[in-house]
Design an enzyme around this catalytic site. Structure first.
Site, PDB file in Angstrom:
ATOM      1  N   LEU A 346      -9.842  54.833  24.201  1.00  0.00           N
ATOM      2  CA  LEU A 346      -8.653  54.933  25.039  1.00  0.00           C
ATOM      3  C   LEU A 346      -7.415  55.007  24.158  1.00  0.00           C
ATOM      4  CD1 LEU A 346      -9.739  52.126  27.504  1.00  0.00           C
ATOM      5  CD2 LEU A 346      -9.753  54.574  27.997  1.00  0.00           C
ATOM      6  N   THR A 347      -6.705  56.109  24.235  1.00  0.00           N
ATOM      7  CA  THR A 347      -5.500  56.263  23.432  1.00  0.00           C
ATOM      8  C   THR A 347      -4.460  55.229  23.847  1.00  0.00           C
ATOM      9  OG1 THR A 347      -5.942  58.625  23.241  1.00  0.00           O
ATOM     10  CG2 THR A 347      -3.724  57.888  22.710  1.00  0.00           C
ATOM     11  N   GLN A 399     -13.754  58.041  16.863  1.00  0.00           N
ATOM     12  CA  GLN A 399     -13.644  59.361  17.484  1.00  0.00           C
ATOM     13  C   GLN A 399     -12.653  60.206  16.706  1.00  0.00           C
ATOM     14  OE1 GLN A 399     -11.564  60.229  21.356  1.00  0.00           O
ATOM     15  NE2 GLN A 399     -13.649  60.647  22.070  1.00  0.00           N
ATOM     16  N   CYS A 430     -10.064  65.970  25.239  1.00  0.00           N
ATOM     17  CA  CYS A 430      -8.634  65.668  25.351  1.00  0.00           C
ATOM     18  C   CYS A 430      -7.916  66.807  26.063  1.00  0.00           C
ATOM     19  CB  CYS A 430      -8.033  65.439  23.965  1.00  0.00           C
ATOM     20  SG  CYS A 430      -6.292  64.982  24.010  1.00  0.00           S
ATOM     21  N   LYS A 469     -17.968  64.105  23.078  1.00  0.00           N
ATOM     22  CA  LYS A 469     -17.460  63.815  24.423  1.00  0.00           C
ATOM     23  C   LYS A 469     -16.785  65.070  24.961  1.00  0.00           C
ATOM     24  CE  LYS A 469     -14.752  60.450  27.088  1.00  0.00           C
ATOM     25  NZ  LYS A 469     -13.897  61.364  27.868  1.00  0.00           N
ATOM     26  N   HIS A 499     -17.381  63.761  30.960  1.00  0.00           N
ATOM     27  CA  HIS A 499     -16.399  63.316  31.946  1.00  0.00           C
ATOM     28  C   HIS A 499     -16.402  64.315  33.097  1.00  0.00           C
ATOM     29  CE1 HIS A 499     -11.923  62.114  32.836  1.00  0.00           C
ATOM     30  NE2 HIS A 499     -12.731  61.892  33.844  1.00  0.00           N
ATOM     31  N   ASP A 533     -14.405  57.416  37.266  1.00  0.00           N
ATOM     32  CA  ASP A 533     -14.221  56.716  38.549  1.00  0.00           C
ATOM     33  C   ASP A 533     -15.106  55.489  38.721  1.00  0.00           C
ATOM     34  OD1 ASP A 533     -12.485  58.751  39.043  1.00  0.00           O
ATOM     35  OD2 ASP A 533     -13.774  59.833  40.434  1.00  0.00           O
ATOM     36  N   ALA A 554     -13.728  53.839  31.313  1.00  0.00           N
ATOM     37  CA  ALA A 554     -12.420  54.068  30.703  1.00  0.00           C
ATOM     38  C   ALA A 554     -11.333  53.349  31.488  1.00  0.00           C
ATOM     39  CB  ALA A 554     -12.147  55.576  30.618  1.00  0.00           C
ATOM     40  N   ARG A 555     -10.742  54.030  32.483  1.00  0.00           N
ATOM     41  CA  ARG A 555      -9.641  53.416  33.239  1.00  0.00           C
ATOM     42  C   ARG A 555     -10.082  52.158  33.978  1.00  0.00           C
ATOM     43  NH1 ARG A 555      -7.261  57.688  37.117  1.00  0.00           N
ATOM     44  NH2 ARG A 555      -9.447  58.281  37.219  1.00  0.00           N
TER      45      ARG A 555
END
Length: 684
Positions: A346-347, A399, A430, A469, A499, A533, A554-555
């Site tokens: 995660l950036t 990464q 990205c 990824k 993703h 999600d 992730a989120r």
């Protein structure tokens, strides 16, 4: 799955009090008794939070407003005059055209990373006093400690001084006991009752006559802000604080005459690996590193001889790890993480302290933030910091992002020599323009020749598995992943993470798990992880039913890092606001260990805490929901929590995030403003 989620979102609960509207599509279904209006929400916080607000103003002698920055106010559609002091009412109109340039990529962020915080900066020779006066206990023998600068001061010294003085080491280095120990006063008790030694100042300045720093400790202490607390995390954890008198918790480890204290029995090396060696950094900056294996692989690629095409049996006597010509280095090495919970790179928010939080809650696999290969090859300290690994990260990868085979292959060989990782991941997902327009990220999905050369070249020089990824494609309705997966398997990729969105979608709409299920067959027998999600254990269970080898989160981890615990224990955790505050407190402790406990380190910790809070505010407590679970595409409406702290954590105003940070890190410095990178999450 996507359609079902949308139908559930439409059918999600209604009702509310007289002052609140009925839940809309895409809004989390909260019980009616908790729903309120926007005005009532902020009035409640202001009524309960007047005292902290006044303390913040008292600690801000410049009288600067801590509300939204000007670049943010120009983009607000409503409520932009509610919290503005009367004396500053005309300021937003002074530079409206200049601030409009900040739209798009958040270019107006200079105040987030100021060049310095202290008006008078103390010389590093006085900040980091000689550590050689303390003796580290190592069994029956003792080993003297080297008088190193603090990490940031070493960086400044390297960049500001061309000729490093050779007489900065203590005279007694290499002897059994340094000479300074003989002249020490006897050990005494520290402010916390722990036996400690005094540290002594360095004999001379590291920078000599060219030093531009302050050398008067008394003058520095007169202007230094007050301590933020009575206990120093670095001193209690590692036995010494390398920031000395500049530490914002210096009272915990300063002697009777201002000397720095060292707890002899606790002195230990910080448990972080993959730091950038200064000698290596100088070699990289002067381009003196030779990449033999990379040059060999690139030479074969230039002649059309793809590395990895020669079978292992054709090269007798050589193992894959020896880098046999034409043979993939990690062909026989597999990454066995099937069924494990994978924390996504995660950036900004996926920093080392955050990963430690997620590891504590059950994350199995962690990965560093995206690092640009060209910056690594140039020896940039900020980029190498993204590769650091804590000892608790048992399965850890890095990464890389790049657009060309030569830089990516050389960077892979460099990392293979210098750092300890379990795998290396290529970022082909990205979506941001600055990466895509240079041919990296998602753009590689349309550049199959370059993509193949990058994968084969990196696979040739690495001794660890290589993963990739990707997204479903570049355009929304043009899927490419199912065609790329068989090729990636043939190129020697150990694992692929997909993703379920295209680049055009970014993070809008729902992830396409039906398409991910189709890609599982196309990738077989290569393991495929799914991503998108996942915010509850039900989401994770549905994702695993598609046949993926595991899920990447992730989120969902940003909104609720305890999600890993929920998935492993198959339950919803109605976590209290006090428990959530304890998580934030642990993050600040980890941040002070990682970024430092001086003013710059404290404010860097605050900055990353605020970035994380811009996601945490979206979480809705389980006890307030009408329907479980909360879905990641559902924004929470204005609601009053079960206590004041729970309500404060639900605020989507940056000023309230700053108030939370002041509970943990003390008052913000003068002229402080915060504009989150993900500006869509900071609306009023």
């Amino acid at each position: 799955m996507a359609e079902g989620a949308e139908e559930a979102s439409v059918q999600s609960g209604g009702g509310g009090d007289s002052g609140a509207a009925a839940p809309e599509r895409g809004v989390a279904p909260i019980k009616p008794q908790f729903i309120t209006t926007k005005k009532q929400f902020h009035d409640f916080l202001e009524a309960k939070g007047q005292t902290p607000s006044r303390e913040s103003e008292a600690g801000n002698p410049g009288g600067n407003d801590l509300s939204e920055p000007e670049a943010k106010r120009t983009r607000l559609e409503d409520g932009h005059n509610e919290d503005r002091p009367s004396g500053e009412a005309a300021e937003p109109q002074e530079q409206p055209q200049v601030q409009k340039k900040a739209r798009g990529r958040n270019k107006g962020r200079p105040h987030v990373k100021p060049s310095h915080y202290d008006k008078n900066r103390l010389c590093p020779s006085l900040v980091q006093v000689s550590v050689a006066v303390a003796v580290k206990s190592v069994g029956p023998q003792s080993e003297p400690l080297c008088p190193l600068l603090s990490p940031r001061d070493e960086e400044r010294r390297l960049s500001e001084v061309t000729d490093v003085p050779q007489d900065t080491e203590p005279e007694g280095r290499g002897s059994e006991v340094p000479p300074q120990v003989a002249g020490l006063p006897r050990p005494f008790l520290s402010p916390h009752g722990v036996p400690a030694f005094l540290q002594e100042s360095a004999a001379k300045c590291f920078f000599g006559d060219r030093c531009r720093f302050l050398h008067d400790v008394g003058c520095y202490l007169e202007t230094k802000p007050a301590d933020l607390g009575p206990r120093c995390v670095l001193y209690e954890t590692f036995g010494k604080c390398p920031y000395g008198v500049t530490c914002r918790f210096a009272g915990a480890h300063l002697g009777p005459e201002g000397q720095n204290l060292v707890q002899e029995l606790l002195v230990q090396v910080p448990p972080v690996r993959n730091s950038l060696d200064k000698a290596l950094q100088l070699q990289l900056r002067k381009r003196k590193i030779h990449f033999e294996r990379a040059e060999r692989a690139l030479h074969q690629l230039s002649k059309g001889q793809l590395p990895g095409s020669t079978p292992a049996a054709a090269v007798p006597g050589l193992m894959a790890s020896e880098g046999a010509p034409g043979q993939d280095s990690c062909t026989d090495q597999q990454l066995d993480i099937n069924g494990k919970l994978y924390l996504a790179p995660l950036t900004t928010c996926g920093n080392l302290p955050f990963r430690r939080i997620c590891k504590r809650f059950g994350a199995d696999v962690t990965c560093g933030e995206m690092a640009v290969c060209t910056n690594l090859l140039q020896g940039q300290t900020s980029e190498w910091a993204l590769l650091k690994r804590h000892q608790c990260e048992d399965i850890f990868g890095v990464q890389l992002e790049g657009a060309f085979p030569d830089t990516m292959t050389k960077c892979a060989e460099l990392l293979n020599r210098t750092i300890e990782v379990d795998f290396v991941d290529i970022n082909v997902g990205c979506p941001i323009d600055i990466v895509y327009k240079k041919g990296g990220g998602c753009a590689l999905m349309n550049r199959s020749t370059k993509f193949q050369q990058i994968v084969r070249g990196m696979n040739q020089v690495l001794d660890v598995p290589l993963t990739v990824k990707i997204r479903t494609g570049v355009q929304e309705h043009v899927n490419l992943a199912h065609r790329l997966l068989p090729e990636l398997r043939a190129w020697g990729t150990a694992l692929v993470t997909l993703h379920g969105r295209s680049r055009e979608q970014r993070y809008t709409k729902l992830a396409d798990w039906r398409y991910i299920q189709q890609c599982v067959t196309a990738a077989s027998p290569m393991p495929l992880f799914g991503n998108g999600d996942i915010l509850s254990y039900e989401d994770a269970n549905r994702a695993l039913q598609t046949g993926v080898a595991g899920v990447m989160i992730a989120r969902g981890a940003l909104l609720k890092p305890w999600l890993f615990t929920e998935i492993k224990e198959q339950r919803h955790w109605d976590i209290s606001s006090a428990e959530r505050l304890d998580i934030l407190r642990d993050f600040t402790h980890y941040g002070l260990e990682h970024w430092g406990s001086d003013t710059q380190g404290v404010e860097k910790t605050r900055r990353f805490l605020l970035e994380w809070l811009s996601f945490l505010c979206r979480y809705v407590p389980v006890g307030l929901l009408e329907r479980l679970p909360q879905r990641i595409n559902e924004r929470p409406p204005c609601y009053l929590g079960r206590d004041y702290l729970e309500t404060l954590m639900a605020s989507q105003k940056a000023t309230d995030w700053i108030r939370i940070s002041e509970m943990l890190l003390g008052p913000v410095p003068p002229n402080f403003v915060f504009l989150p990178k993900h500006k869509a999450n900071a609306y009023k």
